[in-house]
Design a protein around this motif. Structure first.
Motif, mmCIF file in Angstrom:
data_model
loop_
_atom_site.group_PDB
_atom_site.id
_atom_site.type_symbol
_atom_site.label_atom_id
_atom_site.label_comp_id
_atom_site.label_asym_id
_atom_site.label_seq_id
_atom_site.Cartn_x
_atom_site.Cartn_y
_atom_site.Cartn_z
ATOM 1 N N MET A 1 -13.243 -5.457 53.017
ATOM 2 C CA MET A 1 -13.549 -5.073 54.388
ATOM 3 C C MET A 1 -13.187 -6.201 55.359
ATOM 4 O O MET A 1 -13.363 -7.373 55.040
ATOM 5 N N ILE A 2 -12.673 -5.816 56.540
ATOM 6 C CA ILE A 2 -12.472 -6.774 57.625
ATOM 7 C C ILE A 2 -13.425 -6.411 58.759
ATOM 8 O O ILE A 2 -13.451 -5.266 59.221
ATOM 9 N N LYS A 3 -14.216 -7.386 59.195
ATOM 10 C CA LYS A 3 -15.160 -7.175 60.304
ATOM 11 C C LYS A 3 -14.538 -7.745 61.579
ATOM 12 O O LYS A 3 -14.249 -8.940 61.646
ATOM 13 N N VAL A 4 -14.341 -6.872 62.568
ATOM 14 C CA VAL A 4 -13.601 -7.226 63.777
ATOM 15 C C VAL A 4 -14.486 -7.115 65.013
ATOM 16 O O VAL A 4 -15.183 -6.108 65.192
ATOM 17 N N GLY A 5 -14.438 -8.135 65.864
ATOM 18 C CA GLY A 5 -15.106 -8.094 67.157
ATOM 19 C C GLY A 5 -14.072 -7.986 68.267
ATOM 20 O O GLY A 5 -13.045 -8.671 68.231
ATOM 21 N N LEU A 6 -14.321 -7.119 69.235
ATOM 22 C CA LEU A 6 -13.445 -6.967 70.391
ATOM 23 C C LEU A 6 -14.243 -7.298 71.647
ATOM 24 O O LEU A 6 -15.383 -6.858 71.788
ATOM 25 N N CYS A 7 -13.631 -8.050 72.550
ATOM 26 C CA CYS A 7 -14.336 -8.406 73.775
ATOM 27 C C CYS A 7 -13.364 -8.391 74.950
ATOM 28 O O CYS A 7 -12.512 -9.277 75.077
ATOM 29 N N ASP A 8 -13.503 -7.370 75.783
ATOM 30 C CA ASP A 8 -12.644 -7.226 76.968
ATOM 31 C C ASP A 8 -13.420 -6.410 77.995
ATOM 32 O O ASP A 8 -14.047 -5.411 77.643
ATOM 33 N N ASP A 9 -13.371 -6.838 79.264
ATOM 34 C CA ASP A 9 -14.103 -6.104 80.298
ATOM 35 C C ASP A 9 -13.389 -4.823 80.716
ATOM 36 O O ASP A 9 -13.949 -4.005 81.441
ATOM 37 N N ILE A 10 -12.155 -4.628 80.251
ATOM 38 C CA ILE A 10 -11.416 -3.386 80.526
ATOM 39 C C ILE A 10 -11.526 -2.484 79.295
ATOM 40 O O ILE A 10 -10.983 -2.795 78.226
ATOM 41 N N THR A 11 -12.218 -1.394 79.453
ATOM 42 C CA THR A 11 -12.512 -0.492 78.324
ATOM 43 C C THR A 11 -11.252 0.005 77.634
ATOM 44 O O THR A 11 -11.212 0.137 76.407
ATOM 45 N N ASP A 12 -10.201 0.265 78.412
ATOM 46 C CA ASP A 12 -8.963 0.793 77.824
ATOM 47 C C ASP A 12 -8.345 -0.164 76.816
ATOM 48 O O ASP A 12 -7.759 0.267 75.814
ATOM 49 N N TYR A 13 -8.456 -1.484 77.059
ATOM 50 C CA TYR A 13 -7.912 -2.457 76.118
ATOM 51 C C TYR A 13 -8.701 -2.450 74.813
ATOM 52 O O TYR A 13 -8.128 -2.510 73.721
ATOM 53 N N ARG A 23 -5.836 2.249 62.613
ATOM 54 C CA ARG A 23 -4.522 2.557 62.023
ATOM 55 C C ARG A 23 -4.210 1.580 60.899
ATOM 56 O O ARG A 23 -3.752 1.984 59.817
ATOM 57 N N TYR A 24 -4.453 0.293 61.128
ATOM 58 C CA TYR A 24 -4.199 -0.727 60.101
ATOM 59 C C TYR A 24 -5.019 -0.444 58.835
ATOM 60 O O TYR A 24 -4.502 -0.509 57.721
ATOM 61 N N GLY A 25 -6.304 -0.138 59.030
ATOM 62 C CA GLY A 25 -7.155 0.155 57.879
ATOM 63 C C GLY A 25 -6.674 1.361 57.107
ATOM 64 O O GLY A 25 -6.631 1.340 55.872
ATOM 65 N N ASN A 26 -6.273 2.424 57.824
ATOM 66 C CA ASN A 26 -5.789 3.636 57.158
ATOM 67 C C ASN A 26 -4.490 3.387 56.403
ATOM 68 O O ASN A 26 -4.310 3.869 55.276
ATOM 69 N N VAL A 122 -5.676 -12.608 58.050
ATOM 70 C CA VAL A 122 -7.129 -12.729 57.902
ATOM 71 C C VAL A 122 -7.584 -12.139 56.579
ATOM 72 O O VAL A 122 -8.401 -12.730 55.862
ATOM 73 N N TYR A 123 -7.039 -10.960 56.221
ATOM 74 C CA TYR A 123 -7.471 -10.311 54.993
ATOM 75 C C TYR A 123 -7.054 -11.103 53.760
ATOM 76 O O TYR A 123 -7.825 -11.253 52.805
ATOM 77 N N LYS A 124 -5.837 -11.626 53.775
ATOM 78 C CA LYS A 124 -5.379 -12.431 52.641
ATOM 79 C C LYS A 124 -6.231 -13.693 52.491
ATOM 80 O O LYS A 124 -6.650 -14.066 51.392
ATOM 81 N N LYS A 125 -6.520 -14.345 53.618
ATOM 82 C CA LYS A 125 -7.346 -15.553 53.591
ATOM 83 C C LYS A 125 -8.733 -15.234 53.054
ATOM 84 O O LYS A 125 -9.289 -15.974 52.239
ATOM 85 N N LYS A 126 -9.283 -14.116 53.482
ATOM 86 C CA LYS A 126 -10.605 -13.725 53.017
ATOM 87 C C LYS A 126 -10.599 -13.451 51.520
ATOM 88 O O LYS A 126 -11.499 -13.842 50.793
ATOM 89 N N LEU A 127 -9.538 -12.790 51.066
ATOM 90 C CA LEU A 127 -9.418 -12.442 49.654
ATOM 91 C C LEU A 127 -9.333 -13.680 48.774
ATOM 92 O O LEU A 127 -9.953 -13.775 47.725
ATOM 93 N N LEU A 128 -8.545 -14.681 49.225
ATOM 94 C CA LEU A 128 -8.302 -15.869 48.411
ATOM 95 C C LEU A 128 -9.381 -16.936 48.566
ATOM 96 O O LEU A 128 -9.748 -17.600 47.611
#
Length: 242
Positions: A1-13, A23-26, A122-128
């Motif tokens: 699993m990759i845990k991702v945080g998003l922080c932007d004051d523009i909702t569309d971003y 999409r990446y996960g799928n 990030v995923y490779k680093k986490k795995l290793l």
């Protein structure tokens, strides 16, 4: 699993990034957990160490900007990957990013390929680096094995043989079950009877992949014709993210 945080004051971003990450996960059969925030203050209010593997952080936000938010994050968590998102990249921004050990800057409008590249790293680093272990059924019960120690896996006489840096290990588990538990980004089933670890791949020879065994000797592993094109594609992705 990759845990991702998003922080932007523009909702569309935030929404666009959510779509990219889903999409990446799928596409890579990796579970993702996404939490979005509309301000640095909101992110910090809910921030806990090891809550995220990576944070995509907007530079220009009211109250606390991205750099101020990143400084406070770093006082809590030294390891989380921070990526700044900005419409205006400057030398001054680069210096501030260096101070908080930022992984990268993404230019807006955001491109999927760049996001994919960062998530792969990030995923490779986490795995290793997280010393992720594999639990295996063996004749004597269960054993644990670090994933990065596995060179390749083969089926021999209806048994799984795991060739590792510490020698051969036999398991009664099914090949399909093991394939599903290993990441396609680090391991690949190149043949009905073989799974290889990309970290040990030295090259290709006709319809074989060359890997180094525990004695640093080259070993030829067959690649099925119907798997060859996909194998080459995945190997190219892996090499590009090293």
């Amino acid at each position: 699993m990759i845990k991702v945080g998003l922080c932007d004051d523009i909702t569309d971003y935030n929404k666009k990034m959510e779509n990219y990450i889903i999409r990446y996960g799928n596409e890579n059969h990796i579970k993702v957990k996404i939490t979005a925030y509309g301000s640095g203050s909101q992110l910090l209010l809910n921030f806990q160490k090891r809550k995220f593997d990576i944070i995509f952080l907007d530079v220009s936000m009211p109250e606390l900007d991205g750099f101020e938010t990143a400084e406070r994050i770093r006082s809590i968590d030294e390891n989380v990957v921070i990526v700044f998102c900005t419409s205006f990249y400057t030398i001054s921004n680069a210096g501030k990013g260096f101070e908080v050990d930022a992984e990268d800057f993404l230019s807006k409008p955001l491109l999927y390929k760049k996001v994919e590249h960062l998530l792969n790293k990030v995923y490779k680093k986490k795995l290793l680096c997280a010393e992720e272990k594999l639990f295996l059924k063996c004749q004597d019960g269960l054993i644990t094995l670090q994933l990065s120690d596995i060179i390749y896996i083969q089926v021999r006489n209806k048994l799984l043989i795991l060739h590792t840096n510490k020698g051969e290990i036999q398991s009664s588990q099914r090949m399909r079950e093991l394939e599903e538990r290993l990441s396609r980004k680090l391991f690949f089933r190149c043949h009905n009877s073989y799974i290889v670890n990309f970290d040990y791949v030295e090259g290709l020879k006709n319809d074989s992949v060359l890997v180094k065994d525990k004695n640093q000797q080259l070993k030829e592993i067959p690649v099925s014709q119907y798997k060859k094109e996909e194998f080459m594609k995945e190997l190219a992705i892996y090499v590009g993210n090293r």
